[in-house]
Design a protein around this motif. Structure first.
Motif, PDB file in Angstrom:
ATOM      1  N   GLU A 123      29.182  -0.653 -12.446  1.00 45.90           N
ATOM      2  CA  GLU A 123      29.028  -0.713 -13.897  1.00 45.90           C
ATOM      3  C   GLU A 123      29.536  -2.052 -14.440  1.00 45.90           C
ATOM      4  OE1 GLU A 123      30.109   2.048 -17.817  1.00 45.90           O
ATOM      5  OE2 GLU A 123      30.940   2.545 -15.832  1.00 45.90           O
ATOM      6  N   ARG A 124      30.608  -2.547 -13.875  1.00 43.43           N
ATOM      7  CA  ARG A 124      31.137  -3.852 -14.294  1.00 43.43           C
ATOM      8  C   ARG A 124      30.175  -4.979 -13.953  1.00 43.43           C
ATOM      9  NH1 ARG A 124      35.629  -3.096 -12.356  1.00 43.43           N
ATOM     10  NH2 ARG A 124      35.440  -4.133 -10.346  1.00 43.43           N
ATOM     11  N   VAL A 125      29.543  -4.904 -12.787  1.00 42.97           N
ATOM     12  CA  VAL A 125      28.572  -5.928 -12.380  1.00 42.97           C
ATOM     13  C   VAL A 125      27.374  -5.924 -13.315  1.00 42.97           C
ATOM     14  CG1 VAL A 125      26.968  -6.620 -10.560  1.00 42.97           C
ATOM     15  CG2 VAL A 125      29.311  -5.962  -9.986  1.00 42.97           C
ATOM     16  N   ILE A 126      26.878  -4.701 -13.623  1.00 41.87           N
ATOM     17  CA  ILE A 126      25.701  -4.597 -14.488  1.00 41.87           C
ATOM     18  C   ILE A 126      26.002  -5.170 -15.877  1.00 41.87           C
ATOM     19  CG2 ILE A 126      24.174  -2.940 -15.627  1.00 41.87           C
ATOM     20  CD1 ILE A 126      24.417  -1.174 -13.127  1.00 41.87           C
ATOM     21  N   LYS A 127      27.173  -4.887 -16.381  1.00 43.68           N
ATOM     22  CA  LYS A 127      27.523  -5.396 -17.711  1.00 43.68           C
ATOM     23  C   LYS A 127      27.626  -6.928 -17.696  1.00 43.68           C
ATOM     24  CE  LYS A 127      29.861  -1.297 -19.491  1.00 43.68           C
ATOM     25  NZ  LYS A 127      31.126  -0.710 -19.976  1.00 43.68           N
ATOM     26  N   LEU A 128      28.155  -7.490 -16.623  1.00 42.27           N
ATOM     27  CA  LEU A 128      28.230  -8.957 -16.532  1.00 42.27           C
ATOM     28  C   LEU A 128      26.847  -9.582 -16.492  1.00 42.27           C
ATOM     29  CD1 LEU A 128      31.197  -9.525 -14.030  1.00 42.27           C
ATOM     30  CD2 LEU A 128      31.131 -10.132 -16.447  1.00 42.27           C
ATOM     31  N   ILE A 129      25.956  -8.995 -15.728  1.00 41.47           N
ATOM     32  CA  ILE A 129      24.594  -9.528 -15.611  1.00 41.47           C
ATOM     33  C   ILE A 129      23.891  -9.439 -16.960  1.00 41.47           C
ATOM     34  CG2 ILE A 129      22.344  -9.150 -14.551  1.00 41.47           C
ATOM     35  CD1 ILE A 129      24.296 -10.556 -12.777  1.00 41.47           C
ATOM     36  N   GLU A 130      24.034  -8.296 -17.616  1.00 43.12           N
ATOM     37  CA  GLU A 130      23.395  -8.143 -18.920  1.00 43.12           C
ATOM     38  C   GLU A 130      23.967  -9.140 -19.929  1.00 43.12           C
ATOM     39  OE1 GLU A 130      24.048  -4.033 -19.757  1.00 43.12           O
ATOM     40  OE2 GLU A 130      22.117  -3.410 -18.920  1.00 43.12           O
ATOM     41  N   ALA A 131      25.233  -9.459 -19.792  1.00 37.60           N
ATOM     42  CA  ALA A 131      25.835 -10.438 -20.712  1.00 37.60           C
ATOM     43  C   ALA A 131      25.269 -11.841 -20.486  1.00 37.60           C
ATOM     44  CB  ALA A 131      27.342 -10.434 -20.545  1.00 37.60           C
ATOM     45  N   TYR A 132      24.908 -12.148 -19.237  1.00 38.50           N
ATOM     46  CA  TYR A 132      24.374 -13.481 -18.927  1.00 38.50           C
ATOM     47  C   TYR A 132      22.912 -13.644 -19.320  1.00 38.50           C
ATOM     48  CZ  TYR A 132      28.639 -14.628 -16.362  1.00 38.50           C
ATOM     49  OH  TYR A 132      29.933 -14.898 -16.013  1.00 38.50           O
TER      50      TYR A 132
END
Length: 587
Positions: free
Chosen positions: A66-75
């Motif tokens: 979930e943390r990885v997905i949120k980082l990718i979506e932020a980029y």
């Protein structure tokens, strides 16, 4: 005759053993129930603990991804990525290089933030290059991978895409792509299968095997120490199975705990050998089996000890009493121990010695009494026969019937000489039959042609058998007096002889009409009930004498004959004797 019924004898030994078992079995059953109930409780606790453990592992994986997905979506809204995707044509080389390096730094940050990330790739069609978080910052644009990973996904329900056996999480821009136009750029995170495998290996520290599978996409990851068959067994297992079920893997049973993740669309399965999960319970089961075997041994030992201490002396005492009952008064029972049975056996031996003395005294007295009674019974003569004989003689004298007077007095003399002589108590059967015929000849003078007598041929082998004197004539006399006295014509008396095993049967039958079922029952009851044998003449006389001499197996049996009258069967034990000296009585 009073009949005393005795209840079936039951063994004291069996009663004590059954009582012991009645006390032991409930305790053992309660112990077995408590053991099984405890095992079931422990089993449930183990399954519950493993469920909590697997749920914790799934939550950890979910939070990492979930943390990885949120980082990718932020980029997706990153300035450098936007410039490289839309304004690369107007950017100078220095600006383009700076933007690429800045983007790589950000992608590398995503990679290092989570151990499950193997590579982060930014596909930029306008740049015709792809920026990665690996050492090679810029790589050639892979059109095939770009198109395969441009599929829109629900990153919070099923985020994975499978391409060439590689697992990705992708974020296209725009998301979702509009129409048939390709995305402006695509951010893709490649999931590290070795890292996931290493994480699964860390989850299994007690000999378990961990398998992570996709629910919709056909992919699976197994820890690096798992059995070769574990992955196939988990994939073939039906989904939605109840927790705590067993699975056969490689010939060994495993306890399977599953936990599905709705966010990642995956299922984590941990397989634990039942021997490891329930090894302690199995040991308790073996202890219970050992306890059962020990209980059986204790029961057997108790029964054998009880048999030796109680049952064996009791059986010896019972056998001794049976021998005493059969007449053995010379028995002496030996018992080495000085316990209660020793006292009982000593008292038994003393009782038998005293009983032996008393029996000899009573037997001698009883013998003398019975001998006197037998003499008395033999001496009894029916006075009516004597009166009738004199009346017949008087009538023939008045008629001057000298020939019949001669014959009648000859028969009468022989008969009274036979019944009044003081010779032996036993005579041959041939002689007994001879004087019974004499008696019927005398009665023929009284009844004339109204009654005929028939004697069957006496077998030659029975002629010399010794029988009590005067046993046949009373049976014939009873037939004359009570069966045929009122019969005016066609009366008959039949005397027959037959041999049975160890028994001689002499039967006397008449065709009288006076006998009914009530009289027959009265006659039978009179012979069964000694208290009613006050008049010892006729049938009762013979029956009593024979039983005094030979015992209760002998005597008279009364029934209705084929001619309708009384059938009296006299049973005597066969005993070969010598011909009676009285066979040559003077005539």
């Amino acid at each position: 005759m009073k009949i005393i019924t005795q209840a079936p004898r039951s063994s004291i030994f069996m009663k004590i053993v059954l009582t012991f078992l009645a006390l032991l079995i409930p305790l053992y059953t309660l112990n077995l129930y408590m053991n099984e109930s405890g095992q079931e409780t422990v089993r449930k606790e183990i399954v519950s603990s493993m469920n909590a453990k697997v749920e914790l592992y799934v939550n950890l994986i979910e939070s990492d991804f979930e943390r990885v997905i949120k980082l990718i979506e932020a980029y997706v809204n990153d300035v450098d990525l936007m410039k490289l995707s839309t304004a690369v044509d107007v950017m100078s080389d220095i600006e383009r290089t700076d933007a690429i390096l800045a983007l790589k730094s950000k992608l590398n940050l995503v990679k290092t933030s989570n151990s499950f990330v193997q590579n982060v790739i930014a596909f930029i069609p306008r740049l015709d290059r792809s920026v990665t978080s690996n050492d090679n910052a810029i790589v050639a644009f892979d059109e095939e991978a770009f198109l395969a990973l441009s599929v829109a996904t629900n990153r919070y329900e099923s985020p994975y895409l499978l391409w060439k056996d590689r697992l990705f999480i992708s974020v296209p821009y725009p998301d979702p792509p509009s129409g048939k136009k390709a995305p402006v750029f695509l951010l893709a995170v490649e999931v590290s299968k070795p890292a996931l495998r290493e994480a699964l290996r860390q989850f299994t520290n007690n000999g378990e095997t961990a398998v992570l599978t996709g629910n919709r996409l056909p992919w699976s990851i197994v820890d690096d120490k798992s059995l070769p068959e574990a992955e196939a067994a988990v994939l073939q297992r039906q989904s939605g199975s109840a927790p705590g079920q067993t699975l056969n893997v490689g010939g060994e049973k495993y306890l399977v705990i599953d936990k599905s993740s709705a966010k990642l669309d995956t299922t984590l399965s941990i397989l634990m050998p039942e021997s490891a999960a329930f090894g302690s319970l199995e040991r308790y089961r073996w202890w219970m089996l050992l306890l059962t075997l020990m209980s059986v041994v204790i029961v057997i030992f108790f029964a054998l000890s009880l048999y030796r201490i109680i049952q064996r002396p009791l059986r010896t005492l019972i056998r001794s009493f049976n021998k005493v009952e059969q007449g053995n008064l010379n028995i002496v029972v030996q018992y080495p121990l000085k316990d209660e049975f020793g006292v009982l056996f000593n008292r038994f031996n003393t009782m038998v010695r005293e009983l032996n003395v008393l029996v000899h005294e009573v037997y001698e007295h009883k013998y003398r009494v019975r001998l006197a009674e037998l003499r008395h019974l033999q001496s009894q003569i029916n006075p009516h026969f004597l009166y009738n004989s004199f009346f017949i003689l008087h009538r023939m004298a008045k008629l001057r019937d000298h020939d019949n007077i001669v014959r009648f007095t000859k028969y009468l003399g022989d008969y009274f000489q036979f019944i009044t002589r003081d010779g032996k108590d036993e005579i041959s059967l041939q002689l007994e039959v001879k004087y019974a015929r004499t008696y019927t000849e005398i009665q023929s003078f009284r009844f004339g042609s109204r009654i005929r007598s028939e004697f069957a041929e006496l077998p030659a082998e029975l002629e010399r058998y010794l029988v009590p004197r005067l046993i046949l004539q009373p049976l014939i006399e009873n037939a004359y007096n009570y069966g045929l006295e009122n019969k005016m014509t066609d009366g008959w008396i039949a005397v027959a002889f037959r041999q049975e095993p160890d028994m001689l049967v002499v039967s006397v039958e008449d065709n009288g009409e006076e006998l009914d079922e009530r009289k027959l029952q009265e006659l039978r009851q009179m012979m069964l009930d000694p208290e009613r044998q006050t008049e010892s003449t006729g049938l009762i006389n013979v029956h009593r004498r024979v039983q005094i001499k030979y015992g209760p197996e002998s005597g008279l049996i009364l029934s209705r004959g084929e001619g309708g009258g009384l059938l009296a069967e006299l049973k005597l034990p066969l005993k070969k004797g010598e011909e009676d000296d009285a066979s040559t009585v003077n005539r």
